[in-house]
Design a protein around this motif. Structure first.
Motif, PDB file in Angstrom:
ATOM      1  N   GLY A   1       0.817  -1.211   0.000  1.00  0.00           N
ATOM      2  CA  GLY A   1       0.000   0.000   0.000  1.00  0.00           C
ATOM      3  C   GLY A   1       0.843   1.248   0.000  1.00  0.00           C
ATOM      4  N   GLY A   2       0.220   2.334  -0.355  1.00  0.00           N
ATOM      5  CA  GLY A   2       0.922   3.615  -0.388  1.00  0.00           C
ATOM      6  C   GLY A   2       0.791   4.279  -1.743  1.00  0.00           C
ATOM      7  N   MET A   3       1.477   5.388  -1.873  1.00  0.00           N
ATOM      8  CA  MET A   3       1.421   6.206  -3.084  1.00  0.00           C
ATOM      9  C   MET A   3       2.194   5.552  -4.226  1.00  0.00           C
ATOM     10  N   ALA A   4       1.725   5.812  -5.439  1.00  0.00           N
ATOM     11  CA  ALA A   4       2.428   5.343  -6.632  1.00  0.00           C
ATOM     12  C   ALA A   4       3.787   6.022  -6.721  1.00  0.00           C
ATOM     13  N   VAL A   5       4.798   5.258  -7.113  1.00  0.00           N
ATOM     14  CA  VAL A   5       6.123   5.826  -7.344  1.00  0.00           C
ATOM     15  C   VAL A   5       6.374   6.034  -8.831  1.00  0.00           C
ATOM     16  N   ALA A   6       5.548   5.420  -9.647  1.00  0.00           N
ATOM     17  CA  ALA A   6       5.622   5.621 -11.094  1.00  0.00           C
ATOM     18  C   ALA A   6       4.231   5.405 -11.671  1.00  0.00           C
ATOM     19  N   ALA A   7       3.963   6.079 -12.761  1.00  0.00           N
ATOM     20  CA  ALA A   7       2.694   5.904 -13.465  1.00  0.00           C
ATOM     21  C   ALA A   7       2.929   6.227 -14.922  1.00  0.00           C
ATOM     22  N   GLY A   8       2.041   5.760 -15.753  1.00  0.00           N
ATOM     23  CA  GLY A   8       2.217   6.046 -17.164  1.00  0.00           C
ATOM     24  C   GLY A   8       1.065   5.549 -17.999  1.00  0.00           C
ATOM     25  N   THR A   9       1.332   5.484 -19.293  1.00  0.00           N
ATOM     26  CA  THR A   9       0.346   5.089 -20.274  1.00  0.00           C
ATOM     27  C   THR A   9       0.951   4.031 -21.185  1.00  0.00           C
ATOM     28  N   VAL A  10       0.145   3.063 -21.573  1.00  0.00           N
ATOM     29  CA  VAL A  10       0.530   2.085 -22.589  1.00  0.00           C
ATOM     30  C   VAL A  10      -0.373   2.317 -23.787  1.00  0.00           C
ATOM     31  N   PHE A  11       0.254   2.387 -24.960  1.00  0.00           N
ATOM     32  CA  PHE A  11      -0.474   2.529 -26.217  1.00  0.00           C
ATOM     33  C   PHE A  11      -0.073   1.361 -27.097  1.00  0.00           C
ATOM     34  N   MET A  12      -1.053   0.583 -27.558  1.00  0.00           N
ATOM     35  CA  MET A  12      -0.781  -0.608 -28.353  1.00  0.00           C
ATOM     36  C   MET A  12      -1.516  -0.548 -29.681  1.00  0.00           C
ATOM     37  N   LEU A  13      -0.858  -1.013 -30.721  1.00  0.00           N
ATOM     38  CA  LEU A  13      -1.484  -1.213 -32.014  1.00  0.00           C
ATOM     39  C   LEU A  13      -1.597  -2.716 -32.232  1.00  0.00           C
ATOM     40  N   LEU A  14      -2.786  -3.166 -32.617  1.00  0.00           N
ATOM     41  CA  LEU A  14      -3.067  -4.589 -32.741  1.00  0.00           C
ATOM     42  C   LEU A  14      -3.027  -5.025 -34.200  1.00  0.00           C
ATOM     43  N   ASP A  15      -2.745  -6.314 -34.395  1.00  0.00           N
ATOM     44  CA  ASP A  15      -2.797  -6.870 -35.746  1.00  0.00           C
ATOM     45  C   ASP A  15      -4.234  -7.300 -36.062  1.00  0.00           C
ATOM     46  N   ASP A  16      -4.439  -7.894 -37.214  1.00  0.00           N
ATOM     47  CA  ASP A  16      -5.783  -8.297 -37.627  1.00  0.00           C
ATOM     48  C   ASP A  16      -6.374  -9.400 -36.743  1.00  0.00           C
ATOM     49  N   ASP A  17      -5.517 -10.128 -36.010  1.00  0.00           N
ATOM     50  CA  ASP A  17      -5.981 -11.178 -35.105  1.00  0.00           C
ATOM     51  C   ASP A  17      -6.258 -10.664 -33.700  1.00  0.00           C
ATOM     52  N   GLY A  18      -6.069  -9.348 -33.483  1.00  0.00           N
ATOM     53  CA  GLY A  18      -6.319  -8.776 -32.167  1.00  0.00           C
ATOM     54  C   GLY A  18      -5.170  -8.969 -31.192  1.00  0.00           C
ATOM     55  N   ARG A  19      -3.992  -9.300 -31.719  1.00  0.00           N
ATOM     56  CA  ARG A  19      -2.811  -9.443 -30.868  1.00  0.00           C
ATOM     57  C   ARG A  19      -1.947  -8.187 -31.009  1.00  0.00           C
ATOM     58  N   ILE A  20      -1.146  -7.919 -30.010  1.00  0.00           N
ATOM     59  CA  ILE A  20      -0.320  -6.713 -29.989  1.00  0.00           C
ATOM     60  C   ILE A  20       0.776  -6.821 -31.049  1.00  0.00           C
ATOM     61  N   ARG A  21       0.844  -5.821 -31.902  1.00  0.00           N
ATOM     62  CA  ARG A  21       1.912  -5.741 -32.907  1.00  0.00           C
ATOM     63  C   ARG A  21       2.959  -4.731 -32.468  1.00  0.00           C
ATOM     64  N   PHE A  22       2.501  -3.562 -31.974  1.00  0.00           N
ATOM     65  CA  PHE A  22       3.386  -2.528 -31.448  1.00  0.00           C
ATOM     66  C   PHE A  22       2.869  -2.114 -30.078  1.00  0.00           C
ATOM     67  N   ASP A  23       3.779  -2.014 -29.121  1.00  0.00           N
ATOM     68  CA  ASP A  23       3.458  -1.772 -27.711  1.00  0.00           C
ATOM     69  C   ASP A  23       4.373  -0.658 -27.218  1.00  0.00           C
ATOM     70  N   TYR A  24       3.797   0.517 -26.951  1.00  0.00           N
ATOM     71  CA  TYR A  24       4.571   1.675 -26.522  1.00  0.00           C
ATOM     72  C   TYR A  24       4.232   1.986 -25.075  1.00  0.00           C
ATOM     73  N   GLN A  25       5.251   1.983 -24.226  1.00  0.00           N
ATOM     74  CA  GLN A  25       5.046   2.254 -22.805  1.00  0.00           C
ATOM     75  C   GLN A  25       5.649   3.616 -22.469  1.00  0.00           C
ATOM     76  N   PHE A  26       4.812   4.487 -21.922  1.00  0.00           N
ATOM     77  CA  PHE A  26       5.248   5.829 -21.529  1.00  0.00           C
ATOM     78  C   PHE A  26       5.187   5.944 -20.016  1.00  0.00           C
ATOM     79  N   THR A  27       6.223   6.532 -19.429  1.00  0.00           N
ATOM     80  CA  THR A  27       6.237   6.809 -17.996  1.00  0.00           C
ATOM     81  C   THR A  27       5.976   8.295 -17.826  1.00  0.00           C
ATOM     82  N   ASP A  28       4.849   8.609 -17.158  1.00  0.00           N
ATOM     83  CA  ASP A  28       4.437   9.997 -16.978  1.00  0.00           C
ATOM     84  C   ASP A  28       4.943  10.585 -15.672  1.00  0.00           C
TER      85      ASP A  28
END
Length: 125
Positions: free
Chosen positions: A93-120
């Motif tokens: 428990g406690g305050m977050a020490v890191a947070a961010g956003t994940v942005f993913m582009l999927l292929d035609d089968d719905g699986r991750i093709r590109f996965d971008y992780q940003f730390t805000d």
């Protein structure tokens, strides 16, 4: 693709997963074989490299650091793209020490093709 919240929760769970076999299963289920995972400082191409990336993060932040990764808010998806927010919080428990956003582009089968992780947000722990 799975229902968006199920998809994101499974994605997020891989970063906290202690069992190597289960981590490999999740990676194989979610990422395409030729997927790329990117942060500001690295690129991992393919299942083996993504597994190595996840393992290193798990060992550094979960095992050694005592943190867990959690989803924040509501995930969003459209046109084969997914975005959600995450936080790294102390396991006990406690305050977050890191947070961010994940942005993913999927292929035609719905699986991750590109996965971008940003730390805000990154605080000294």
């Amino acid at each position: 693709m799975k229902e968006i919240n199920t998809f994101v929760n499974l994605y997020n769970s891989v970063w906290n997963e202690s069992d190597a076999k289960r981590r490999r299963e999740i990676i194989a289920e979610l990422w395409s074989e030729d997927a790329t995972h990117c942060t500001h400082s690295l690129e991992a191409h393919g299942h083996e490299a993504i597994e190595d990336r996840v393992l290193k993060a798990y060992e550094k932040f979960v095992v050694t650091g005592g943190y867990v990764f959690k989803t924040i808010g509501v995930a969003d998806e459209h046109h084969k793209a997914v975005r959600y927010s995450w936080a790294m919080v102390p396991r006990d428990g406690g305050m977050a020490v890191a947070a961010g956003t994940v942005f993913m582009l999927l292929d035609d089968d719905g699986r991750i093709r590109f996965d971008y992780q940003f730390t805000d947000v990154l605080q000294a722990s």
